[in-house]
Structure formats: structure tokens, C-alpha cells
Design a protein around this motif. Structure first.
Motif, mmCIF file in Angstrom:
data_model
loop_
_atom_site.group_PDB
_atom_site.id
_atom_site.type_symbol
_atom_site.label_atom_id
_atom_site.label_comp_id
_atom_site.label_asym_id
_atom_site.label_seq_id
_atom_site.Cartn_x
_atom_site.Cartn_y
_atom_site.Cartn_z
ATOM 1 N N TRP A 142 5.223 9.121 1.845
ATOM 2 C CA TRP A 142 4.905 7.971 0.726
ATOM 3 C C TRP A 142 3.849 7.168 1.844
ATOM 4 N N LEU A 143 2.981 6.705 0.921
ATOM 5 C CA LEU A 143 1.817 5.806 1.518
ATOM 6 C C LEU A 143 2.487 4.560 1.738
ATOM 7 N N SER A 144 2.436 3.835 3.068
ATOM 8 C CA SER A 144 2.717 2.570 3.440
ATOM 9 C C SER A 144 1.973 1.602 2.597
ATOM 10 N N PHE A 145 2.759 0.241 2.679
ATOM 11 C CA PHE A 145 1.989 -0.713 1.919
ATOM 12 C C PHE A 145 0.636 -0.995 2.571
ATOM 13 N N ASP A 146 0.633 -0.805 3.687
ATOM 14 C CA ASP A 146 -0.693 -0.986 4.625
ATOM 15 C C ASP A 146 -1.803 -0.094 4.048
ATOM 16 N N GLU A 147 -1.449 1.234 3.823
ATOM 17 C CA GLU A 147 -2.211 2.211 3.596
ATOM 18 C C GLU A 147 -2.704 2.121 1.978
ATOM 19 N N ILE A 148 -1.651 1.749 1.410
ATOM 20 C CA ILE A 148 -2.082 1.369 -0.172
ATOM 21 C C ILE A 148 -2.996 0.426 -0.478
ATOM 22 N N GLU A 149 -2.753 -0.763 0.571
ATOM 23 C CA GLU A 149 -3.670 -1.884 0.546
ATOM 24 C C GLU A 149 -5.205 -1.336 1.031
ATOM 25 N N GLN A 150 -5.173 -0.505 1.744
ATOM 26 C CA GLN A 150 -6.610 -0.255 2.428
ATOM 27 C C GLN A 150 -7.346 0.805 1.359
ATOM 28 N N VAL A 151 -6.658 1.734 0.572
ATOM 29 C CA VAL A 151 -7.027 2.362 -0.404
ATOM 30 C C VAL A 151 -7.415 1.506 -1.481
ATOM 31 N N ILE A 152 -6.807 0.653 -1.945
ATOM 32 C CA ILE A 152 -7.065 -0.360 -3.161
ATOM 33 C C ILE A 152 -8.267 -1.141 -2.723
ATOM 34 N N ALA A 153 -8.205 -1.746 -1.470
ATOM 35 C CA ALA A 153 -9.168 -2.552 -1.205
ATOM 36 C C ALA A 153 -10.561 -1.630 -1.266
ATOM 37 N N SER A 154 -10.563 -0.451 -0.770
ATOM 38 C CA SER A 154 -11.723 0.458 -1.174
ATOM 39 C C SER A 154 -12.157 0.377 -2.535
ATOM 40 N N PHE A 155 -11.145 0.744 -3.382
ATOM 41 C CA PHE A 155 -11.781 1.002 -4.786
ATOM 42 C C PHE A 155 -12.226 -0.305 -5.343
ATOM 43 N N THR A 156 -11.644 -1.646 -4.973
ATOM 44 C CA THR A 156 -12.262 -2.861 -5.440
ATOM 45 C C THR A 156 -13.575 -2.945 -4.811
ATOM 46 N N ARG A 157 -13.779 -2.629 -3.847
ATOM 47 C CA ARG A 157 -15.343 -2.597 -3.154
ATOM 48 C C ARG A 157 -16.137 -1.663 -4.107
ATOM 49 N N LEU A 158 -15.655 -0.928 -4.482
ATOM 50 C CA LEU A 158 -16.456 0.172 -5.417
ATOM 51 C C LEU A 158 -16.548 -0.387 -6.922
ATOM 52 N N GLY A 159 -15.968 -1.389 -7.227
ATOM 53 C CA GLY A 159 -16.086 -1.912 -8.110
ATOM 54 C C GLY A 159 -14.707 -1.670 -9.343
#
Length: 329
Positions: A47-64
């Protein structure tokens, strides 16, 4: 810094919504979702860790992306989920953080979820008949009712009830579900069965066109067009002289692919572009190799180009071999 509002697929659809499966495990066994006797879950270390999930979602939010939904499996089986919700809700640009759950554990966690930044929830509930509920899910209805009432008391709003309507299974329960949700001030949404994996195809014999359900309800209630905030594809009506809304989600009879604005991230880090297609992109290896934020932004933009124009549930129901709990609801 990546320009905001730039996550556009090849068909000029803007991706604004990500659904994250935080676990593929579930404590119910809905026959249209999970094969009987299935135990082929991902190992937790995958499973993705919480740190990994946060990194992915931070990227998505930067992209709108502005809307994120936590789902599963059953997301409340993931330990310390409110901690993840609190981290995600603090991300700049994330305006809407919600949760999909079966509510078996909601009574215990409702207050913590509300305090973590989750404002609204969707609850899967196909009947308020305890015998039918047991037949469909192998679970106990009273735990779900307790969870729903706890969520309401905690201030989570709106609470949307998702009912998969199935011919010969629960189609006779539609009016009872309307009355239950009307009584408790829940929004009710009807969903057509979808042929996702063998379990979904097995449920295809129970398919009902929801236009027939709407016509049936219109004979009992005065229904007027309505709108409701949210990132999903539901079309809403409202019972006249009330605030009660009913939604219809029709991926088969009236697909909404032209305006699809969402992708799904599995618990193990697979990005699925469409619920009805096998196109995917593996993010976990890149995350565990230490990919930079800027590079992750570029990878996600390239992955979005894999998003197909539409699903092929009608033309090729056998196309998707995974089942729903693997994908993220």
C-alpha cells in the motif's frame, strides 16, 4: 513551478477529481463487488504510505485537482485514517475532501473524521431490510444504521446514500429507501450495476435502467429538477415541497464520459484512468525511487494522456478483468 489548471486530457477534459483507495480490504462481501471466498489482497507493505499519498495528491492539486475522495475497499480499515485526512485537507488548492464508506466502523470514527477536515460522506447501502442486507453483504444492518446516525450527530453533511438497484434483489425496496432517507435528511442516489470484473458481470442479469425507477417514483412523488454540489456525475431531482434530493448515476443507460473529470488511485499506487478500461500507470515504483515533485507532476500529466474517450461496458463487458474493490469505488 507547474502552472495551475493544466491537467487536461487529450479530449480536452479537465481532471479535477481523484478517488484514492487507501486499502483494498473490506469487511463486507457484496456479491457484485467481491468474489465469494476471495482473500487475494495486497500486502500492507505494498500500500502507499501516508507520505506517498500526500506527495501524489499534492502533485494533483498543483495541477488543478480540487476534489479528493478517500475510498477502498473499506477505507476505515486503514489505521489512523483521520491523520491522513488532516494532512490532505491542509493541501493548498484542495477544496473538497470526502469519504466513501460502508459505515460498519463509522460510529467509532465519525467525530474524528469530521475534525480531520472531511465534510461529507457517501455510504453504500442497498436496502433497509435486514434480511436482504445480510443476503447482499453478509453483514449486519444495525451497525450501518448506528454509523449513519453517528455521522449525522458529528456534523458530517451532506450524507449521501448510494444504492445499487438490482432487478430481483432490491428493486422492490426503492420506495422504502426513499422514505428512510427522507426521514433522516440523507440524500439518496441510485446507481446502475456495472460489469466490472467477473463479480460485476455476474450481477449484469440484475441490471435495471434507472429511467424506469425514476418513472416509477414520479407516480408516487412530485419530482422537480434539482442540482447538488459535488464532483461526481449524478443527475438530481427533488421531491416538491421538501429539501430531499434523489440522484441517478447511469453509466450504462446514459453514460457521462464526455464530461468525465476523474481518475482513480489504487491502494498499491496504480493510477486508473477509467473505471471501464484497463489503461493504468504505476506510480509506486517511482515514488519509492524518490521521484522529485516536479518530475512527478510531469509523469502524471503524461499518464492522463492514457485516459480513453469512453468506457466500453456495453460493447465489451468482458474488457475489465479487475473487480471493484481492487480499483477504488
Amino acid at each position: 513551478m507547474t502552472d495551475i489548471m493544466s491537467l487536461i486530457d487529450q479530449y480536452n477534459r479537465q481532471i479535477k477529481y481523484v478517488r484514492i483507495s487507501v486499502t483494498d480490504r473490506c469487511d463486507l462481501r457484496c456479491f457484485y463487488c467481491m468474489p465469494k471466498g476471495f482473500d487475494g489482497y495486497e500486502e500492507p507493505e505494498n500500500w502507499l504510505s501516508f507520505d506517498e499519498i500526500e506527495q501524489v495528491i499534492a502533485s494533483f492539486t498543483r495541477l488543478g485537482v480540487s476534489s479528493v475522495r478517500l475510498t477502498g475497499g473499506e477505507p476505515l480499515l486503514r489505521k489512523n485514517l483521520p491523520d491522513l485526512a488532516k494532512r490532505l485537507s491542509a493541501l493548498p488548492g484542495l477544496d473538497d475532501l470526502s469519504l466513501s464508506t460502508n459505515a460498519t466502523r463509522l460510529a467509532k470514527h465519525a467525530e474524528a473524521l469530521y475534525e480531520s477536515g472531511i465534510s461529507r460522506i457517501n455510504v453504500s447501502l442497498d436496502t433497509v431490510d435486514p434480511v436482504k442486507f445480510k443476503d447482499i453483504t453478509q453483514g449486519k444492518l444495525d451497525k450501518i444504521i448506528d454509523g449513519l446516525l453517528a455521522a449525522k450527530a458529528a456534523g458530517l453533511s451532506p450524507i449521501k446514500i448510494n444504492m445499487v438497484v438490482m432487478k430481483g434483489v432490491n428493486d422492490e425496496d426503492v420506495e422504502d429507501m426513499v422514505e428512510f432517507c427522507l426521514k433522516h435528511d440523507f440524500t439518496l442516489r441510485f446507481i446502475e450495476t456495472m460489469p466490472v470484473g467477473d463479480t460485476g458481470r455476474n450481477a449484469a442479469d440484475h441490471y435495471i435502467d434507472l429511467q424506469k425507477i425514476e418513472t416509477r417514483l414520479a407516480k408516487r412523488y412530485e419530482l422537480i429538477p434539482a442540482v447538488m454540489a459535488g464532483a461526481g456525475p449524478a443527475r438530481y431531482v427533488q421531491i416538491a415541497n421538501t429539501q430531499f434530493k434523489i440522484g441517478f448515476i447511469t453509466p450504462i443507460s446514459q453514460h457521462f464520459c464526455d464530461t468525465c473529470n476523474r481518475v482513480r488511485l489504487s491502494a498499491s499506487g496504480t493510477l486508473y484512468m477509467c473505471l471501464g478500461d484497463e489503461h493504468k500507470f504505476e506510480l509506486r515504483p517511482l515514488l519509492r525511487q524518490g521521484i522529485s515533485d516536479d518530475d512527478l507532476d510531469e509523469v502524471i500529466k503524461k499518464a492522463i494522456d492514457l485516459k480513453p474517450y469512453k468506457h466500453e461496458f456495453n460493447e465489451k463487458p468482458e474488457k475489465v478483468i479487475r473487480f471493484m474493490s481492487m480499483t477504488g469505488g
